[in-house]
Design a protein around this motif. Structure first.
Motif, PDB file in Angstrom:
ATOM      1  N   ASN A 135      55.776  54.688  11.623  1.00 56.37           N
ATOM      2  CA  ASN A 135      55.666  53.448  12.380  1.00 56.37           C
ATOM      3  C   ASN A 135      54.213  53.012  12.457  1.00 56.37           C
ATOM      4  O   ASN A 135      53.300  53.797  12.237  1.00 56.37           O
ATOM      5  N   ALA A 136      54.023  51.758  12.807  1.00 50.65           N
ATOM      6  CA  ALA A 136      52.664  51.262  13.030  1.00 50.65           C
ATOM      7  C   ALA A 136      52.098  51.942  14.276  1.00 50.65           C
ATOM      8  O   ALA A 136      52.844  52.302  15.186  1.00 50.65           O
ATOM      9  N   PRO A 137      50.788  52.116  14.329  1.00 52.09           N
ATOM     10  CA  PRO A 137      50.190  52.721  15.525  1.00 52.09           C
ATOM     11  C   PRO A 137      50.450  51.868  16.767  1.00 52.09           C
ATOM     12  O   PRO A 137      50.527  50.649  16.682  1.00 52.09           O
ATOM     13  N   ASN A 138      50.580  52.531  17.897  1.00 56.93           N
ATOM     14  CA  ASN A 138      50.678  51.830  19.179  1.00 56.93           C
ATOM     15  C   ASN A 138      49.267  51.557  19.672  1.00 56.93           C
ATOM     16  O   ASN A 138      48.398  52.422  19.558  1.00 56.93           O
ATOM     17  N   GLN A 139      49.053  50.373  20.217  1.00 53.85           N
ATOM     18  CA  GLN A 139      47.760  50.058  20.816  1.00 53.85           C
ATOM     19  C   GLN A 139      47.915  49.963  22.320  1.00 53.85           C
ATOM     20  O   GLN A 139      48.932  49.488  22.819  1.00 53.85           O
ATOM     21  N   ARG A 140      46.882  50.419  23.013  1.00 55.76           N
ATOM     22  CA  ARG A 140      46.850  50.269  24.463  1.00 55.76           C
ATOM     23  C   ARG A 140      45.396  50.327  24.922  1.00 55.76           C
ATOM     24  O   ARG A 140      44.520  50.774  24.190  1.00 55.76           O
ATOM     25  N   ILE A 141      45.185  49.848  26.117  1.00 59.78           N
ATOM     26  CA  ILE A 141      43.853  49.841  26.713  1.00 59.78           C
ATOM     27  C   ILE A 141      43.769  50.995  27.701  1.00 59.78           C
ATOM     28  O   ILE A 141      44.675  51.172  28.534  1.00 59.78           O
ATOM     29  N   ILE A 142      42.693  51.778  27.591  1.00 59.29           N
ATOM     30  CA  ILE A 142      42.454  52.849  28.562  1.00 59.29           C
ATOM     31  C   ILE A 142      41.132  52.557  29.273  1.00 59.29           C
ATOM     32  O   ILE A 142      40.301  51.803  28.773  1.00 59.29           O
ATOM     33  N   GLU A 143      40.965  53.156  30.434  1.00 51.00           N
ATOM     34  CA  GLU A 143      39.713  53.042  31.167  1.00 51.00           C
ATOM     35  C   GLU A 143      38.914  54.307  30.975  1.00 51.00           C
ATOM     36  O   GLU A 143      39.454  55.414  31.075  1.00 51.00           O
ATOM     37  N   CYS A 144      37.634  54.127  30.668  1.00 51.67           N
ATOM     38  CA  CYS A 144      36.736  55.287  30.637  1.00 51.67           C
ATOM     39  C   CYS A 144      35.300  54.796  30.752  1.00 51.67           C
ATOM     40  O   CYS A 144      34.953  53.735  30.233  1.00 51.67           O
ATOM     41  N   ASN A 145      34.514  55.538  31.459  1.00 50.60           N
ATOM     42  CA  ASN A 145      33.089  55.234  31.654  1.00 50.60           C
ATOM     43  C   ASN A 145      32.855  53.827  32.191  1.00 50.60           C
ATOM     44  O   ASN A 145      31.885  53.166  31.826  1.00 50.60           O
TER      45      ASN A 145
END
Length: 194
Positions: A2-12
């Motif tokens: 499958n195509a990669p899943n994209q998501r936003i994470i919080e860091c720094n």
């Protein structure tokens, strides 16, 4: 796969876009300039099929990740910190880190600064360069016929103004110029006296 899943994470203190795919030991793919996670799309699929959990972020200032305005927010310490922050956000104790171009420099430094988190490094197109007595940019040629692109971005202002006039054309021209078709066109123009 499958195509990669994209998501936003919080860091720094910023939001980082990641593309992820697969299960297994973590491999973190770090892109170069002027790229994004998308430059790893073929490797993501292949590594995931081989049994790895693959994560490719958009670095700070690229793609869908936040772009802090202050220049001092782009030091190697911030960039390595982002890689560690990604591992923390994923709950991963360690990863193999792979970098290309500018991402290779980040990968080298991540493995040096945090060997507890990055158990192996693979670097594409940029060899390891230990810290020296002079900044790397002071050793780069500055002649009419030879200038490293990194020098162009050292002073705030001129690069942003020139590249910002037409961002779409800038990126299209940069990517075409580095492609096989672009190189062939440049060689043909030189051969024709252009």
């Amino acid at each position: 796969m499958n195509a990669p899943n994209q998501r936003i994470i919080e860091c720094n203190g910023i939001h980082i876009n990641i593309a992820e795919q697969g299960e297994g030991p973590l491999v973190l793919l770090v892109h170069g300039f002027p790229e994004s996670w998308f430059s790893w799309r073929h490797q993501i699929d292949a590594l995931a099929a081989a049994g790895f959990r693959v994560v490719a972020p958009d670095l700070r200032g690229y793609g869908k990740s936040d772009a802090p305005q202050a220049i001092d927010q782009y030091t190697i310490l911030h960039l390595v910190g982002d890689m560690v922050g990604i591992l923390d956000a994923l709950g991963a104790p360690a990863a193999v880190i792979v970098g290309h171009d500018w991402g290779a420099s980040i990968a080298w430094q991540a493995a040096l600064m945090r060997p507890d988190r990055f158990r192996a490094v693979a670097a594409l197109s940029v060899p390891f360069r230990p810290r020296g007595k002079a900044p790397p940019t002071s050793l780069m040629p500055r002649t009419e016929n030879a200038q490293f692109y990194q020098l162009y971005f050292q002073e705030p202002g001129p690069a942003e103004a020139e590249l910002g006039r037409d961002p779409r054309a800038t990126i299209r021209n940069m990517l075409f110029g580095a492609s096989g078709d672009g190189v062939a066109a440049a060689r043909a123009a030189v051969a024709a006296g252009g």
